[in-house]
Each structure stands twice: as structure tokens, then as C-alpha cells.
Write an enzyme that holds these catalytic residues in place. Structure first.
Site, PDB file in Angstrom:
ATOM      1  CG  ASP A 313      -1.784   1.123   1.373  1.00  0.00           C
ATOM      2  OD1 ASP A 313      -2.820   1.358   0.522  1.00  0.00           O
ATOM      3  OD2 ASP A 313      -1.694   2.009   2.239  1.00  0.00           O
ATOM      4  CD  GLU A 350      -2.161   2.516  -3.397  1.00  0.00           C
ATOM      5  OE1 GLU A 350      -3.301   2.552  -3.888  1.00  0.00           O
ATOM      6  OE2 GLU A 350      -1.727   2.282  -2.332  1.00  0.00           O
TER       7      GLU A 350
END
Length: 650
Positions: A313, A350
Site C-alpha cells: 500500500d 501501489e
């Protein structure tokens, strides 16, 4: 680091450079308010460098422990020690707090648990990137709805009940939203998604089906074992960019009370936190101690828990230096990629963060795959009918060479997706022109404003059959584009049966039917489910769609409906492509028409057969291998408005 059974006692080790005194607390039972005993660690005997440690006799499996750490409360210097707080060990393998309240701030308990487990000889599937199809899902949301009829709803064991479904669908990996123990929020809003980690080595205790302390570890391993037994990989969404402790007003669980100035990026005013995560704080990933912690954690999940990959993330944060600047050759990113224990796990970034970084196509290192946000946006805009998107759409279809080829990367560095947990579901993408996040309690200010969505004439659900037919066709277009494109496709769980979140594009706090999978939709929207299964099968039988290299110019013939060269940057939204590279079972011809008028295509002269056409009703929308039939006209094909077709050479 952490706790280890040394036969003659348990060895406890924890890092703190600026602590003045450390107490180890042992609890007979995790629920006890008062410790059975406390060991005051003498720096002369129990400190080596910055590591406080002790070999404790008389400690047993099943007990719990915590730390009290004494030091300066001097925010202006970056120190926030609180000797009254009971802190979690960052290396704790399990934490107490299975109930709805979770781990209370300042009063954590770590569990002492055995790690023995019978893997029954199962092996990792080791699926090639080129064969990978990812299914992104949420542990609780997948089976907690009564319609799932799960024996253990909302848990790791509940996911096992869905393995036959996943196999029949044709996906090869399930990507789980955060499963590391997380803070569940305050009484106002429940943190459903789990992106506020408080114990990085510990599975989330609320995902255990049984109340016995530590059963969550065995249950998670059982899930991994059964996924592997069925040829499915498990990828974990991990959050190493921030912790659950938030900004200077946030709760205290662990890192802040152990050594705030080391673990976090602090601003010029040392009382404040840099906030590249958008969640209040940012882990100091450029510090060697923090880097070691992250590597140790990844090794644990890969080796001990046997997971197959990680999705990071806001991964750009892992490449920022201590001043918050992006580094060209970030040490942590290189260490993760080159670590000998992690060499065979999948790494997905990401490639952006809340501090303005956007590194899609430029994320350091060739081992890293990336969530391709450009694929999502360009594909949405092309099918929505935006002008000038034909060239960008063709680039995404071919693996995004414009983004990846310059740095020596391949199509498999691109994880393609049209929807993910963060945003609209696919059904809502074609049903809402704007977000509807009022239920989140932030006045609809949260969540992305630009979604490149369209509602086809009515905002939200409709009984108008014509509008719903248009939405259904658009869903098929988007899914087909995803499965036809080179790169690694990722499906958002539930899109294959039109799961809706009522237009909410940020349901992070919606632990209710808005987020849960209603499995009754499988029957109600069986047409879409059948279409997705057929698409995945089509992708598998045509190796050219899964090739790990970019197309060469001589492998592709591009043409407009009348046979002329496409106008890539103009208003034309209909074009075709003959893929010569497909040797077995033959060439492919891909036809796209995002315009509002039918297109009569002049085909390259060859014996073609229809494999898919989103403008046709079932079974013509996706044909099974046994049902493939020659086209009556080998030189022309009429494609309906807002549709695509796949033809293969006989």
C-alpha cells in the site's frame, strides 16, 4: 528480536535507543488487568547496544506479555515516552483483543504461542506471472453475509468455503486486503478495511473462527494450506507506510512509546509528523532499524506463514529518504527485491502516495510489478466515450510499453485493473455519475471525485430494461478489455456478479451489507459470471494474450472499420487489430467500437470464427471452445455500438 523459546527459558528482545528504563510485564492470562510479575531490565545486564533483552525462566506458552518503557516526554525533541502505557512488541506473533473493541490504546497484550503446524506436504503453486489472474477480496466481506452459508462466516476459515468457487471462476490468486492486526477505530466509525496496522507480525484476531488464544495463527495457516492444495496463491495487502498511531493526537500502541524519533518521519517541528500517507504519520522507511523490521516481517509471512506475495500500500513512501524526498535507488526497495528469502514471492507496488508521488511506470527495480492506475483511467475513459482516448487505450491493451519499456520492464510489471477496493465497484462504475459517500459521515467529501464513470441515464438502480442492458454491455466491455490486455489482470471480488456499494467509492468504515458480498447475486447475475469464466478460459487458450514481452510492430496490424489506419488521437472510437503473433490456436482479430453507432468492419481476409461479442446476447457474448463456429462472411463483421468482439483464425 521478539520472543523465542530457548529451552531453558524465553528470550525477549526489543529495540529502543532513547529509552532510559524498560520493564517486561508477564500476564498469567491475557485478560488479567495486573501482571503476574514485572522484570525491570538492568541496562548493565539486559542491554546490548540499542536492544533490551532478557532470558526469563518460568514463562509458559499461553501467557501474555507487554512492555513499559520509560524515557523523556519531550515532543520538541521527537520523544513521546509514556511509562504508564503497556506497549505491544513490534515483533509479537499474536495479540489479544478478539472482541469488537480490539486492542485498547496503551494497554496491549502480546500472546506467547507455539508455532507448530502440519502443512501436510502442500507446496506453493509458484504460478508464473504470465498465467496469474488475481482476485482482490476482503476476508470478512467475502463470507460474512448470511447468503454465503459459510460454516465460519467472516473469518480465515470462511474463505476456505469459497475455494471451489474461485477455482471454477478460473483465478489463480486471491489478494487479501489487510490481515495484519489493525486498530478498529473509535466508537463512531469502525475501520472495516484494516489499513491501520498496529501489529505487523500478527494476524487480525477478529478473523479467527474460534476464541482460543492464538487460534488465529493456525487458522490463517490452514487457509494458506488449503489454497495451495487447490493451486491458488495468496497475496497479502501490507501497509508499511504508516501505523495505527496516527498524528500527535492519535492513540498509543507500540512504536510511539518505544522510540518515536526513530520509527517515524518527523517534521522540522519535531512535535509534528510528516504525513505522506494521508493517515497522520509516515514510517521512517529510510532508517536501517525500520528497514530491518520490515524485512524481518516480510520474511516471517513468506517463510513461516507461506504466503506467495505482497501488495504494498502506498509503496512510494518506502522509497522516501529521511527528508521525505523520493530516492532513485531506494535501499529498502532494493533490499526487498534482492532479499534471498523473498526472491520467489510476488511483489506488487501501489506506486503512488498521498504526498504527491506518482511512479506508475517508474517504480525502481524490475522485480516490482505495479498497480497500473493509467490502465484503469484510460480504459474507463475510452469506453465512456471520451474523445482522443483511442491511442492511449491501444497502448494499455498492448501492455503499456509507453510506461514500462524504457526502463527495461515487461508487460508483466503491469497489474491491470479497472476497479479495486478503493473506488467504485464495476456495477457502480456504470450506474453512478458521481460518488455517494454520505453514509461515511464526512459530508461526501471523502473518496475520489473523478471516477470516469457514467450512469447511462439514471443515477443508481433502475427498472428500465434498456438502461440496464447498456450497463450490462459496458460491464462486459470493461471485463473483456481487462482479460484481453497484456499484463497481469486483477478482478475486484464481486464484480463478476455485479456487487454494488450503492455508489459509495470509499466504504472503508462500512462493515455492513453495503460492503459484504451478497451471494444471491450469483444467480441473479449469472450472465456476467458466465461471461467472466469464459473470458478467463479464452485468455488461457491464447498464449499471445499472456506473453511476457511487448508486441513487436510486425505482430500487429491496426485498422479502422473501412480498413484504413486508425486515427489514434482523433474523434474515431472504433478500430480493430489483427494479432499475428498467435501461432496456437491461431491469429486473433480484436474489434472495438466505443461509439454510439454500429461499425461495419472490413476484416483481413481469413477464415475467422467468433469467440466473443459483447453486443450479442448469450451464448454469443462468450463462446465455449466446443461452440466456436466459422463466420459466414470472412471479410466483414458488423459490430454493435458500444461493443467489442474477439475473432480467432480457424
Amino acid at each position: 528480536m521478539g520472543v523465542h523459546d530457548c529451552c531453558d527459558g524465553f528470550n525477549f528482545a526489543i529495540f529502543s535507543r532513547h529509552a532510559e528504563r524498560v520493564e517486561l510485564l508477564i500476564f498469567e492470562d491475557p485478560a488479567d488487568q495486573h501482571p503476574l510479575w514485572a522484570l525491570d531490565l538492568d541496562p548493565a545486564q539486559h542491554r546490548t547496544g540499542d536492544i533490551w533483552h532478557a532470558l526469563a525462566e518460568g514463562v509458559r506458552w499461553g501467557q501474555a506479555y507487554a512492555y513499559r518503557v520509560h524515557g523523556p516526554l519531550a515532543p520538541e525533541a521527537g520523544h513521546r515516552f509514556d511509562a504508564d502505557a503497556r506497549l505491544l512488541d513490534p515483533y509479537a506473533r499474536a495479540v489479544a483483543g478478539r472482541g469488537g473493541a480490539g486492542v485498547p490504546p496503551g494497554d496491549g497484550r502480546c500472546l506467547l504461542l507455539r508455532s507448530r503446524f502440519d502443512w501436510q506436504g502442500t507446496q506453493r503453486p509458484r504460478t508464473l506471472w504470465s498465467d496469474t489472474v488475481i482476485y482482490e477480496s476482503h476476508v470478512r466481506g467475502l463470507t460474512v453475509h448470511p447468503s454465503s452459508a459459510s460454516r465460519h462466516p467472516g473469518t480465515f476459515l470462511g474463505v476456505i468455503d469459497r475455494i471451489p468457487y474461485l477455482r471454477e471462476l478460473g483465478v489463480t490468486a486471491i489478494e487479501l486486503m489487510p490481515v495484519q492486526a489493525f486498530h478498529r477505530g473509535d466508537a463512531g466509525r469502525h475501520n472495516y478495511w484494516g489499513y491501520d496496522t498496529l501489529a505487523f507480525f500478527a494476524p487480525e484476531p477478529a478473523y479467527a473462527a474460534h476464541a482460543a488464544p492464538g487460534s488465529v495463527i493456525d487458522e490463517f495457516k490452514t487457509l494458506v494450506r488449503e489454497l495451495h492444495r487447490n493451486g491458488l496463491e495468496v497475496i497479502l495487502d501490507v501497509v508499511f507506510n504508516h501505523t495505527a498511531e496516527g498524528d500527535e493526537r492519535g492513540p498509543l500502541f507500540s512504536f510511539r512509546g518505544l522510540d518515536n524519533a526513530i520509527y517515524y518521519l518527523l517534521g522540522a517541528d519535531r512535535r509534528r509528523y510528516e504525513n505522506f500517507s494521508g493517515c497522520g504519520n509516515t514510517l521512517n522507511c529510510s532508517h536501517p532499524v525500520v528497514r530491518d523490521f520490515i524485512i524481518d516481517c516480510l520474511r516471517y509471512w513468506a517463510a513461516e506463514m507461506q504466503v506467495d506475495g505482497f501488495r504494498f500500500d502506498l509503496a512510494s513512501i518506502l522509497g522516501r529518504d529521511r527528508e521525505g524526498r523520493l530516492m532513485a535507488d531506494a535501499p529498502l526497495l532494493e533490499r526487498i527485491a534482492e532479499d534471498p528469502i523473498l526472491r520467489d514471492v510476488k511483489l506488487i507496488a501501489e506506486a503512488w502516495d498521498a504526498g504527491g508521488a506518482y511512479q506508475v511506470g517508474r517504480f525502481p527495480g524490475v522485480r516490482w510489478a505495479e498497480w497500473n492506475g493509467r490502465f484503469r483511467d484510460d480504459v474507463r475513459r475510452f469506453w465512456r466515450g471520451d474523445a482522443g482516448m483511442t491511442g492511449a487505450f491501444a497502448s494499455r491493451l498492448c501492455g503499456s510499453a509507453d510506461l514500462y519499456q524504457h526502463s527495461g520492464k515487461a508487460p508483466l510489471n503491469s497489474v491491470n485493473f479497472v476497479t479495486c477496493h478503493d473506488g467504485f465497484t464495476l456495477n457502480d462504475l456504470v450506474s453512478y455519475a458521481r460518488k455517494h459517500n454520505e453514509a461515511n459521515g464526512e459530508g461526501n467529501r471523502d473518496g475520489a471525485d473523478e471516477n470516469f464513470s457514467m450512469n447511462h441515464g439514471v443515477e443508481g438502480p433502475t427498472i428500465d430494461a434498456a438502461i440496464d442492458a447498456g450497463r450490462l454491455r459496458q460491464i462486459k466491455n470493461l471485463l473483456a478489455t481487462l482479460l484481453l490486455a497484456r499484463g497481469v489482470p486483477m478482478l475486484l471480488g464481486g464484480d463478476e456478479f455485479r456487487r454494488s456499494q450503492a455508489g459509495n467509492n470509499n466504504p472503508w468504515c462500512q462493515d455492513n451489507a453495503l460492503s459484504w458480498y451478497d451471494w444471491r447475486l450469483v444467480e441473479e447475475n449469472g450472465e456476467v459470471l458466465r461471461f467472466v469464466r469464459g473470458l478467463i478460459a479464452l485468455r488461457q487458450r491464447h498464449p499471445c494474450l499472456r506473453n511476457d514481452a511487448f508486441y513487436r510492430a510486425e505482430e500487429l496490424d491496426w485498422f479502422g472499420p473501412q480498413g484504413h489506419a486508425p486515427d489514434w488521437d482523433g474523434p474515431t472510437r472504433a478500430f480493430g487489430c489483427r494479432v499475428r503473433e498467435c501461432a496456437e490456436p491461431g491469429m486473433l482479430c480484436l474489434l472495438f467500437n466505443a461509439s454510439d453507432r454500429p461499425a461495419d468492419f472490413h476484416l483481413p481476409d481469413a477464415p475467422w470464427r467468433l469467440e466473443a461479442d459483447t453486443g450479442q446476447a448469450p451464448p454469443g457474448d462468450i463462446c465455449a471452445l466446443d461452440d466456436l463456429r466459422p463466420l459466414p462472411d470472412r471479410q466483414r463483421y458488423a459490430l454493435a455500438a458500444g461493443s467489442l468482439a474477439v475473432l480467432s483464425h480457424l
